[in-house]
Design a protein around this motif. Structure first.
Motif, mmCIF file in Angstrom:
data_model
loop_
_atom_site.group_PDB
_atom_site.id
_atom_site.type_symbol
_atom_site.label_atom_id
_atom_site.label_comp_id
_atom_site.label_asym_id
_atom_site.label_seq_id
_atom_site.Cartn_x
_atom_site.Cartn_y
_atom_site.Cartn_z
ATOM 1 N N GLU A 141 -7.876 2.126 -1.998
ATOM 2 C CA GLU A 141 -6.844 2.246 -3.024
ATOM 3 C C GLU A 141 -6.746 3.713 -3.436
ATOM 4 O O GLU A 141 -7.701 4.470 -3.270
ATOM 5 C CB GLU A 141 -7.224 1.401 -4.246
ATOM 6 N N TYR A 168 -0.804 7.345 -3.769
ATOM 7 C CA TYR A 168 -1.878 8.074 -3.085
ATOM 8 C C TYR A 168 -1.764 9.568 -3.375
ATOM 9 O O TYR A 168 -0.673 10.087 -3.627
ATOM 10 C CB TYR A 168 -1.813 7.831 -1.573
ATOM 11 N N TYR A 216 0.825 -1.210 0.000
ATOM 12 C CA TYR A 216 0.000 0.000 0.000
ATOM 13 C C TYR A 216 0.860 1.262 0.000
ATOM 14 O O TYR A 216 0.526 2.244 -0.659
ATOM 15 C CB TYR A 216 -0.953 0.022 1.199
ATOM 16 N N SER A 259 -5.574 4.534 -9.068
ATOM 17 C CA SER A 259 -5.660 3.086 -9.273
ATOM 18 C C SER A 259 -7.096 2.678 -9.552
ATOM 19 O O SER A 259 -7.366 1.884 -10.441
ATOM 20 C CB SER A 259 -5.147 2.327 -8.050
ATOM 21 N N ARG A 260 -8.032 3.223 -8.778
ATOM 22 C CA ARG A 260 -9.448 2.886 -8.978
ATOM 23 C C ARG A 260 -9.931 3.393 -10.321
ATOM 24 O O ARG A 260 -10.641 2.700 -11.037
ATOM 25 C CB ARG A 260 -10.300 3.485 -7.857
ATOM 26 N N LEU A 293 1.894 2.534 -3.411
ATOM 27 C CA LEU A 293 0.865 3.007 -4.333
ATOM 28 C C LEU A 293 0.850 4.536 -4.400
ATOM 29 O O LEU A 293 1.226 5.214 -3.443
ATOM 30 C CB LEU A 293 -0.509 2.484 -3.896
#
Length: 94
Positions: free
Chosen positions: A71, A12, A7, A75-76, A10
């Protein structure tokens, strides 16, 4: 690689703003997708560094408590083949 590490890697969305309400103005940083994950610092760099530590603890706590970790928006949206909206923020450093 641990689940928390996955995580943390990723992209963010990070927002940083200067809090001008105080004479010794601080910078406040937050992870948009992780509601309540915030940190502050005297400089933008310090706020981002503090946020990185807060983000790891935030994610680890969610995982330890069985709470789904959101997420990143990108990414989504990419998973749905949608063009991400333009934001005022930048992705967190890996």
């Amino acid at each position: 690689m641990s689940e928390a590490d996955r995580y943390m890697a990723l992209p963010y969305t990070i927002e940083v703003a200067r809090d001008e309400r105080r004479r010794d103005a601080f910078h406040v940083a937050r992870v948009v997708e992780l509601e309540g994950c915030i940190a502050q610092g005297r400089t933008e760099a310090e706020a981002r560094s503090e946020l990185r530590d807060a983000q790891r603890l935030f994610i680890e706590t969610m995982l330890d408590n069985g709470v789904p970790v959101p997420e990143p928006r990108s990414s989504r949206e990419n998973a749905r083949n949608v063009t991400p909206p333009v934001t005022r923020s930048s992705p967190s450093p890996a």
